[in-house]
Design a protein around this motif. Structure first.
Motif, short mmCIF file in Angstrom:
data_model
loop_
_atom_site.label_atom_id
_atom_site.label_comp_id
_atom_site.label_asym_id
_atom_site.label_seq_id
_atom_site.Cartn_x
_atom_site.Cartn_y
_atom_site.Cartn_z
N SER A 80 -7.96 9.90 2.69
CA SER A 80 -7.43 9.43 4.14
C SER A 80 -7.24 7.77 3.98
CB SER A 80 -8.42 9.55 5.19
OG SER A 80 -10.10 8.91 4.70
N ALA A 81 -7.29 7.48 2.30
CA ALA A 81 -7.08 6.03 2.38
C ALA A 81 -5.75 5.41 2.82
CB ALA A 81 -7.02 5.89 0.76
N ALA A 82 -4.68 6.06 2.71
CA ALA A 82 -3.46 5.43 3.14
C ALA A 82 -3.62 5.52 4.79
CB ALA A 82 -2.16 6.19 2.72
N SER A 84 1.07 6.45 -7.05
CA SER A 84 -0.19 6.80 -7.40
C SER A 84 -0.74 8.13 -6.89
CB SER A 84 -1.17 5.70 -7.44
OG SER A 84 -0.96 4.53 -8.01
N ASP A 85 -0.92 8.17 -5.43
CA ASP A 85 -1.26 9.29 -4.95
C ASP A 85 -0.37 10.62 -4.86
OD1 ASP A 85 -3.50 7.77 -4.49
OD2 ASP A 85 -3.02 7.34 -2.49
N LEU A 86 0.87 10.28 -4.65
CA LEU A 86 1.86 11.50 -4.42
C LEU A 86 2.71 11.69 -5.73
CD1 LEU A 86 3.16 10.52 -0.76
CD2 LEU A 86 1.16 12.00 -1.46
N GLY A 87 2.54 10.75 -6.64
CA GLY A 87 3.16 11.02 -8.01
C GLY A 87 4.74 10.87 -7.85
N TYR A 88 5.13 9.99 -7.05
CA TYR A 88 6.79 9.47 -6.94
C TYR A 88 7.16 8.76 -7.98
CZ TYR A 88 6.87 11.37 -2.03
OH TYR A 88 6.91 12.16 -0.92
N GLY A 89 8.31 8.71 -8.56
CA GLY A 89 8.86 7.68 -9.48
C GLY A 89 9.21 6.83 -8.90
N PRO A 90 9.51 5.47 -9.56
CA PRO A 90 9.77 4.20 -8.80
C PRO A 90 11.15 4.42 -7.94
CG PRO A 90 9.34 3.87 -11.20
CD PRO A 90 9.40 5.36 -10.92
N ALA A 91 12.34 4.95 -8.54
CA ALA A 91 13.29 5.12 -7.49
C ALA A 91 12.99 5.99 -6.20
CB ALA A 91 14.31 5.91 -8.16
N THR A 110 0.68 -1.16 -0.12
CA THR A 110 -0.01 -0.08 0.00
C THR A 110 0.84 1.26 0.08
OG1 THR A 110 -0.19 -0.25 2.44
CG2 THR A 110 -1.76 -1.29 1.11
N LEU A 111 2.21 1.19 0.39
CA LEU A 111 2.77 2.39 0.62
C LEU A 111 3.40 2.75 -0.75
CD1 LEU A 111 4.25 4.65 2.16
CD2 LEU A 111 6.31 3.03 2.72
N GLY A 112 3.67 1.54 -1.57
CA GLY A 112 4.20 1.66 -2.80
C GLY A 112 2.99 2.23 -3.74
N LEU A 113 1.77 1.67 -3.46
CA LEU A 113 0.63 2.54 -4.28
C LEU A 113 0.36 4.03 -4.17
CD1 LEU A 113 -2.07 -0.37 -4.39
CD2 LEU A 113 -0.88 0.13 -6.18
N HIS A 114 0.53 4.21 -2.65
CA HIS A 114 0.29 5.41 -2.07
C HIS A 114 1.23 6.75 -2.74
CE1 HIS A 114 -0.94 8.78 0.24
NE2 HIS A 114 0.28 8.87 1.05
N THR A 115 2.51 6.14 -2.69
CA THR A 115 3.70 6.83 -3.05
C THR A 115 3.71 7.25 -4.41
OG1 THR A 115 5.17 5.20 -3.09
CG2 THR A 115 5.37 6.78 -1.18
N SER A 118 -6.72 -4.71 -1.04
CA SER A 118 -8.33 -4.35 -1.07
C SER A 118 -8.74 -3.36 -0.22
CB SER A 118 -8.92 -5.75 -0.82
OG SER A 118 -8.67 -6.57 -1.63
N VAL A 119 -8.53 -3.15 1.17
CA VAL A 119 -8.88 -2.01 1.79
C VAL A 119 -8.41 -0.74 1.24
CG1 VAL A 119 -8.60 -1.03 4.13
CG2 VAL A 119 -8.97 -3.46 4.14
N TYR A 120 -7.11 -0.60 0.94
CA TYR A 120 -6.69 0.52 0.35
C TYR A 120 -7.41 1.02 -1.06
CZ TYR A 120 -3.49 3.82 -1.81
OH TYR A 120 -2.96 5.06 -2.60
N LEU A 121 -7.39 -0.03 -1.90
CA LEU A 121 -8.05 0.36 -3.21
C LEU A 121 -9.62 0.59 -3.13
CD1 LEU A 121 -6.29 -2.28 -5.20
CD2 LEU A 121 -5.91 0.23 -5.26
N SER A 122 -10.25 -0.05 -2.19
CA SER A 122 -11.55 0.31 -2.03
C SER A 122 -11.87 1.65 -1.44
CB SER A 122 -12.28 -0.78 -1.03
OG SER A 122 -11.71 -0.73 0.43
N LEU A 123 -10.81 2.33 -0.62
CA LEU A 123 -10.92 3.73 -0.22
C LEU A 123 -10.54 4.78 -1.17
CD1 LEU A 123 -9.65 3.03 3.67
CD2 LEU A 123 -11.98 3.46 2.90
N VAL A 124 -9.70 4.58 -2.17
CA VAL A 124 -9.26 5.52 -3.01
C VAL A 124 -10.24 6.05 -3.98
CG1 VAL A 124 -7.89 5.76 -5.43
CG2 VAL A 124 -7.02 4.45 -3.19
#
Length: 488
Positions: A433-435, A301-308, A294-299, A423-429
């Motif tokens: 406050s999802a993360a 998808s939500d925060l727009g960080y690149g992979p590195a 979920t942290l990988g998705l949040h950073t 699933s919890v995270y994706l259902s809240l997006v």
């Protein structure tokens, strides 16, 4: 072949190489569960993979790996742990090369399944070799490193996947996430020829094909809907598969009770501390896998960080985890079991604390990274001792069976964690406050682990390998195994 003793320096050095070799194989196997996650967009672009294809690229490895871990443990007992490890390592290295060269999605999926099968053959031998080769403080240190590798490789995988994919080395895009295993695997194979035991295998029990089939079917029907369910919208077949899995696990238990050579021995399950420690490991690793995912998705998808950059976010927790994993044994022996519970309580608090720092979609800041470091520190202080508690008192002759059980629990926990908390995270997006909400649900899992840790009995002696009578009935002893692995 020279095995480790606690005194001669030369033997200790040889034992260090042996430990590095087997933990290197363990590291690669765990690494490949998570390293592909951040490469998925690149794979989609390069191979034109569909959503279902991408899911199978990620999940195929985990499915094959989880299904056959216990069977791999039994094969090691029958054919020799050292030679079985080498066979699995060779297969894993070759499959990694094929993955890196795959020209199509279908080929990549098939090669990922081969990787999982090879990992299931290799991984259960790691603890068996530790248990049969090391003793006293050397075994405690080895188990600490073993635990650090199990959890630390997941973080490194997420970070390394981001760096390798983002670097686009020589225009190869996602392929280095697989090809990186090849030089490592070849090096470990060369070391293994010289330092791994050449034991012929002492487990004369038959493989129990009915038990293998029942367990493989039960694990498969559990893992498949968990890894594919959310992406496909949880269609009816996923729920039917989960229900069938419960029935198949019950059938497996019945088969084991009637089998003259059960895959999971009752002696293993009665080893002091194994069952409650395994329950705690299940809850801890599920929350940990869910946190990473979920942290990988949040950073990204939500925060727009690149992979590195997304990988760098994990560094404070990873470094702190490694620090505590390697140093927890410096505490007085009487503190080890209570320290597990205390550390899990602090981990629970850090989840809530991290949720507070990112409430309402706030960006990650110094406070979050500082708390994540405390999280990693306490997670390492709990997880590595849990591995020791679960495995230290298993009779050496049954070390392979116990290793297969703990490895299966760990792998299932990772799948459960990603499926449940993802699933919890994706259902809240797209709620801001999802993360934060997901972090609070992760805290519930560590509360379960805390409760399980309270059931772990205090050991009567710090390094008691198990009941000698049980070892003899199971068909072997540590001393006999060492004699069979005498120097070449």
């Amino acid at each position: 072949m020279t095995v480790l003793t606690d005194s001669p320096p030369a033997t200790a050095r040889t034992g260090g190489v042996l430990l590095a070799t087997i933990l290197g194989g363990q590291f690669m196997a765990v690494l490949d569960v998570s390293i592909v996650n951040v490469a998925v967009p690149s794979i989609r672009t390069d191979l034109g993979a569909s959503g279902a294809g991408l899911q199978l690229v990620v999940a195929g490895y985990a499915i094959a790996y989880a299904v056959l871990l216990v069977t791999g443990a039994r094969l090691g007992g029958r054919h020799g742990h050292g030679r079985t490890f080498r066979a699995g390592l060779a297969g894993f290295t070759a499959a990694s090369l094929l993955c890196g060269l795959a020209p199509s999605t279908g080929t990549l999926i098939a090669c990922r399944l081969l990787q999982g099968l090879a990992a299931a053959l290799m991984v259960p031998q790691v603890f068996s070799i530790i248990q049969r080769t090391f003793a006293g403080p050397a075994r405690t240190r080895a188990l600490g490193l073993y635990g650090a590798v199990l959890a630390g490789a997941a973080v490194v995988g997420q970070s390394a996947g981001g760096f390798l994919t983002g670097a686009d080395l020589f225009g190869t895009a996602w392929r280095p996430v697989f090809l990186v295993n090849v030089p490592i695997g070849v090096t470990l194979l060369l070391l293994g020829r010289r330092h791994l035991p050449t034991d012929p295998g002492t487990d004369t029990r038959r493989l129990d094909p009915l038990g293998v089939l029942a367990l493989a079917a039960a694990v498969f029907t559990l893992v498949l809907p968990l890894v594919l369910g959310h992406g496909s919208g949880w269609p009816p077949w996923t729920w039917a598969s989960l229900a069938l899995s419960a029935a198949l696990f019950a059938a497996f238990a019945l088969v084991q009770r009637r089998s003259p050579a059960p895959l999971i021995s009752g002696v293993v399950l009665r080893s002091p501390g194994l069952v409650p420690a395994a329950l705690a490991i299940l809850a801890v690793m599920a929350s940990y896998a869910g946190f990473l995912f979920t942290l990988g998705l949040h950073t990204q998808s939500d925060l727009g960080y690149g992979p590195a950059k997304a990988g760098l976010v994990l560094v404070p927790a990873a470094l702190a985890f490694g620090l505590s994993s390697l140093n927890w044994r410096r505490l007085p022996a009487s503190w080890h079991r209570p320290a597990i519970t205390v550390a899990l309580v602090v981990v629970t608090v850090t989840y809530a604390w991290m949720a507070w720092t990112i409430r309402d979609g706030r960006p990650l800041g110094v406070a979050y990274l500082s708390v994540s470091a405390l999280y990693g520190l306490c997670l390492g202080a709990a997880f590595s001792p849990l591995i020791g508690v679960a495995l230290t008192h298993v009779p050496p002759a049954l070390a392979g069976d116990a290793s297969g059980v703990v490895a299966t629990v760990t792998q299932l926990a990772a799948v459960l964690g990603v499926a449940t908390f993802g699933s919890v995270y994706l259902s809240l997006v797209p709620s801001p406050s999802a993360a934060a909400t997901t972090d609070l649900t992760l805290a519930v899992a560590t509360l379960v682990a805390t409760a399980a840790s309270l059931l772990i009995p205090r050991p009567s002696s710090p390094d008691r390998p198990g009941d000698g009578r049980r070892v003899r009935r199971a068909g072997g002893s540590t001393a006999g195994w060492r004699r069979r692995c005498s120097p070449r």
